[in-house]
Write a protein that holds these residues in place. Structure first.
Motif, PDB file in Angstrom:
ATOM      1  N   GLY A 107      59.734 114.622  43.530  1.00  0.00           N
ATOM      2  CA  GLY A 107      60.551 115.184  42.458  1.00  0.00           C
ATOM      3  C   GLY A 107      60.969 114.182  41.413  1.00  0.00           C
ATOM      4  O   GLY A 107      61.308 114.562  40.286  1.00  0.00           O
ATOM      5  N   SER A 108      60.917 112.897  41.745  1.00  0.00           N
ATOM      6  CA  SER A 108      61.376 111.857  40.805  1.00  0.00           C
ATOM      7  C   SER A 108      60.508 111.797  39.558  1.00  0.00           C
ATOM      8  O   SER A 108      61.010 111.633  38.440  1.00  0.00           O
ATOM      9  CB  SER A 108      61.393 110.498  41.505  1.00  0.00           C
ATOM     10  OG  SER A 108      62.230 110.503  42.625  1.00  0.00           O
ATOM     11  N   GLY A 109      59.198 111.914  39.744  1.00  0.00           N
ATOM     12  CA  GLY A 109      58.298 111.893  38.598  1.00  0.00           C
ATOM     13  C   GLY A 109      58.535 113.084  37.686  1.00  0.00           C
ATOM     14  O   GLY A 109      58.566 112.953  36.456  1.00  0.00           O
ATOM     15  N   SER A 110      58.732 114.256  38.294  1.00  0.00           N
ATOM     16  CA  SER A 110      58.971 115.464  37.507  1.00  0.00           C
ATOM     17  C   SER A 110      60.268 115.363  36.714  1.00  0.00           C
ATOM     18  O   SER A 110      60.342 115.791  35.553  1.00  0.00           O
ATOM     19  CB  SER A 110      59.011 116.684  38.429  1.00  0.00           C
ATOM     20  OG  SER A 110      57.733 116.927  38.993  1.00  0.00           O
ATOM     21  N   ILE A 111      61.302 114.793  37.322  1.00  0.00           N
ATOM     22  CA  ILE A 111      62.578 114.635  36.620  1.00  0.00           C
ATOM     23  C   ILE A 111      62.413 113.721  35.406  1.00  0.00           C
ATOM     24  O   ILE A 111      62.873 114.037  34.298  1.00  0.00           O
ATOM     25  CB  ILE A 111      63.661 114.093  37.569  1.00  0.00           C
ATOM     26  CG1 ILE A 111      64.032 115.160  38.606  1.00  0.00           C
ATOM     27  CG2 ILE A 111      64.906 113.655  36.799  1.00  0.00           C
ATOM     28  CD1 ILE A 111      64.916 114.651  39.729  1.00  0.00           C
ATOM     29  N   ALA A 112      61.748 112.586  35.599  1.00  0.00           N
ATOM     30  CA  ALA A 112      61.550 111.649  34.489  1.00  0.00           C
ATOM     31  C   ALA A 112      60.775 112.298  33.348  1.00  0.00           C
ATOM     32  O   ALA A 112      61.111 112.127  32.169  1.00  0.00           O
ATOM     33  CB  ALA A 112      60.832 110.399  34.983  1.00  0.00           C
ATOM     34  N   LYS A 113      59.726 113.059  33.685  1.00  0.00           N
ATOM     35  CA  LYS A 113      58.929 113.698  32.641  1.00  0.00           C
ATOM     36  C   LYS A 113      59.744 114.734  31.875  1.00  0.00           C
ATOM     37  O   LYS A 113      59.668 114.825  30.645  1.00  0.00           O
ATOM     38  CB  LYS A 113      57.692 114.364  33.255  1.00  0.00           C
ATOM     39  CG  LYS A 113      56.863 115.192  32.260  1.00  0.00           C
ATOM     40  CD  LYS A 113      56.336 114.349  31.093  1.00  0.00           C
ATOM     41  CE  LYS A 113      55.688 115.210  30.002  1.00  0.00           C
ATOM     42  NZ  LYS A 113      54.480 115.888  30.434  1.00  0.00           N
ATOM     43  N   LEU A 114      60.541 115.510  32.584  1.00  0.00           N
ATOM     44  CA  LEU A 114      61.342 116.523  31.902  1.00  0.00           C
ATOM     45  C   LEU A 114      62.379 115.890  30.984  1.00  0.00           C
ATOM     46  O   LEU A 114      62.677 116.429  29.909  1.00  0.00           O
ATOM     47  CB  LEU A 114      62.018 117.444  32.915  1.00  0.00           C
ATOM     48  CG  LEU A 114      61.074 118.388  33.670  1.00  0.00           C
ATOM     49  CD1 LEU A 114      61.853 119.222  34.664  1.00  0.00           C
ATOM     50  CD2 LEU A 114      60.296 119.280  32.713  1.00  0.00           C
ATOM     51  N   LEU A 115      62.937 114.750  31.374  1.00  0.00           N
ATOM     52  CA  LEU A 115      63.875 114.061  30.488  1.00  0.00           C
ATOM     53  C   LEU A 115      63.172 113.554  29.241  1.00  0.00           C
ATOM     54  O   LEU A 115      63.729 113.594  28.132  1.00  0.00           O
ATOM     55  CB  LEU A 115      64.560 112.921  31.243  1.00  0.00           C
ATOM     56  CG  LEU A 115      65.463 113.369  32.404  1.00  0.00           C
ATOM     57  CD1 LEU A 115      66.052 112.163  33.128  1.00  0.00           C
ATOM     58  CD2 LEU A 115      66.573 114.300  31.916  1.00  0.00           C
ATOM     59  N   ASN A 116      61.941 113.100  29.398  1.00  0.00           N
ATOM     60  CA  ASN A 116      61.140 112.725  28.231  1.00  0.00           C
ATOM     61  C   ASN A 116      60.914 113.937  27.326  1.00  0.00           C
ATOM     62  O   ASN A 116      61.069 113.867  26.106  1.00  0.00           O
ATOM     63  CB  ASN A 116      59.793 112.147  28.679  1.00  0.00           C
ATOM     64  CG  ASN A 116      58.890 111.827  27.498  1.00  0.00           C
ATOM     65  OD1 ASN A 116      59.067 110.824  26.823  1.00  0.00           O
ATOM     66  ND2 ASN A 116      57.917 112.688  27.249  1.00  0.00           N
TER      67      ASN A 116
END
Length: 299
Positions: free
Chosen positions: A164-173
Motif C-alpha cells: 500500500g505504500s507505493g499506492s499512497i505515494a502515487k496518489l499524493l503525487n
C-alpha cells in the motif's frame, strides 16, 4: 525467466518494448488482441488468457486502467492469484487505492505469491525512455529480486515500505497533479478574461515563483496548440484525485484544495472530455468565461 505482462495500452506497450529491447522474454495478454500485434512483431509472445499467463510466468506485471480492473485481473476466478504458482512475483504498475493493494496483497500472501504495488509517474514519454518514477510497496525481498527489471523501466525507483505504500505515494503525487492542473487553468483563463496576452502571461509565470511542471506541460504541449490528445486522460486524473482525497480525509484534514480539483475534473468528464488529456480541464472554465487560452498569432 519468463515475464508476463497484462495490459498493453499506452503505457504498458511502451514498457513491454523496453523489456524486449533489454533481452527479456515477455508474454503478453490484452483484452483487445489487436493491441498486441505490434508487440508480437517486436518479439513478444501473445497468450490467450490471464490464467495461462499466470501459470507460465515467473514475474507478472499488470498495467491497467481502473481499480476494478485490477481486482478482477488479480482476484477473479480466472485471475492471477487463483492460477499463479507459489513464489511468483506480481508487479502492479496501476494507480489504485492503498486498500485495493492491501486486499490483493493479503490474498496473494495466502497463496505464497508476492505482490508489489508499484505505480509509476512520467507518462508515455517516461515509459518509452525508461525514465519513469516507480513507487513500490510490498515485501522488500521481492522488490530486491525484481529491481533489475524495474531499472529497465524507470530512472527513480523507491521502495517505500509495506503493501500500500507505493499506492499512497502515487496518489499524493496525483493529488498535486490535479490541483496544479486546476490552478494553472484558473490563472490562465482569468488572465485571458482580463485581456492579457496568454503567451506573454505564461512567459512571465514560467520564470516566476508561480512556475510548475504542470503549467509548462499543459500550456506548451496541449493548451496553446489546442491539441488535447492524451497524455494522461481526464478520467484517470479524476479517479486518482478522488482516491487521493480519501487519503486526506482519513488523515484528518477537513477542507483541502483537492476537493475543488475533484469537482473540476468531474465537470470536465460531464462535458465529454473524459478521454482527452488532463489539460482539457481548462475547457469548461474557458466556456464559462467566454475566452480561449491560445497564442496570439492564432487569433
Amino acid at each position: 525467466m519468463k515475464i508476463g505482462f497484462i495490459g498493453t495500452g499506452v503505457m504498458g506497450s511502451r514498457m513491454v518494448k523496453r523489456l524486449l529491447d533489454h533481452g527479456y522474454q515477455v508474454h503478453v495478454y490484452n483484452r483487445t488482441k489487436a493491441k498486441v500485434k505490434a508487440l508480437e512483431e517486436h518479439g513478444a509472445m501473445y497468450v490467450e488468457s490471464i490464467s495461462s499467463i499466470s501459470l507460465d510466468c515467473d514475474i507478472i506485471c499488470t498495467c491497467l486502467s481502473m481499480p476494478e480492473d485490477v481486482l478482477e485481473v488479480y482476484l477473479g476466478n480466472s485471475g492471477i492469484i487463483e492460477h499463479a504458482r507459489p513464489g511468483t512475483i506480481c508487479i502492479d504498475l496501476t494507480s489504485v487505492g492503498a486498500d485495493t493493494s492491501k486486499t490483493i496483497s493479503v490474498q496473494a500472501c495466502e497463496k505464497g505469491i508476492f505482490y508489489l504495488d508499484s505505480p509509476v509517474s512520467g507518462g508515455p514519454e517516461g515509459a518509452e525512455n525508461g525514465t519513469l518514477t516507480i513507487m513500490v510497496g510490498g515485501e522488500k525481498q521481492a522488490f530486491e529480486k525484481v529491481l533489475p527489471l524495474l531499472s529497465v523501466l524507470g530512472e527513480t525507483i523507491e521502495y517505500l515500505g509495506p503493501s500500500g505504500s507505493g499506492s499512497i505515494a502515487k496518489l499524493l503525487n496525483q493529488y498535486l497533479v490535479a490541483v496544479h492542473s486546476l490552478a494553472a487553468s484558473e490563472v490562465m483563463v482569468t488572465g485571458a478574461t482580463f485581456g492579457l496576452d496568454s503567451e506573454q502571461l505564461y512567459n512571465i509565470l514560467k520564470v516566476s515563483y508561480g512556475d510548475s511542471r504542470i503549467l509548462r506541460r499543459h500550456m506548451e504541449q496541449y493548451v496553446f496548440d489546442r491539441q488535447f490528445q492524451p497524455g494522461g486522460a481526464v478520467k484517470y486524473v479524476h479517479k486518482d484525485v478522488r482516491l487521493a482525497n480519501q487519503l486526506l480525509h482519513k488523515a484528518g484534514i477537513k477542507q483541502f484544495t483537492g476537493q475543488m480539483a475533484e469537482q473540476a475534473f468531474s465537470n470536465a468528464a460531464k462535458h465529454g472530455l473524459n478521454d482527452l488529456d488532463m489539460s482539457a480541464v481548462i475547457v469548461p472554465l474557458e466556456e464559462q468565461c467566454g475566452v480561449v487560452v491560445k497564442k496570439e498569432a492564432q487569433n
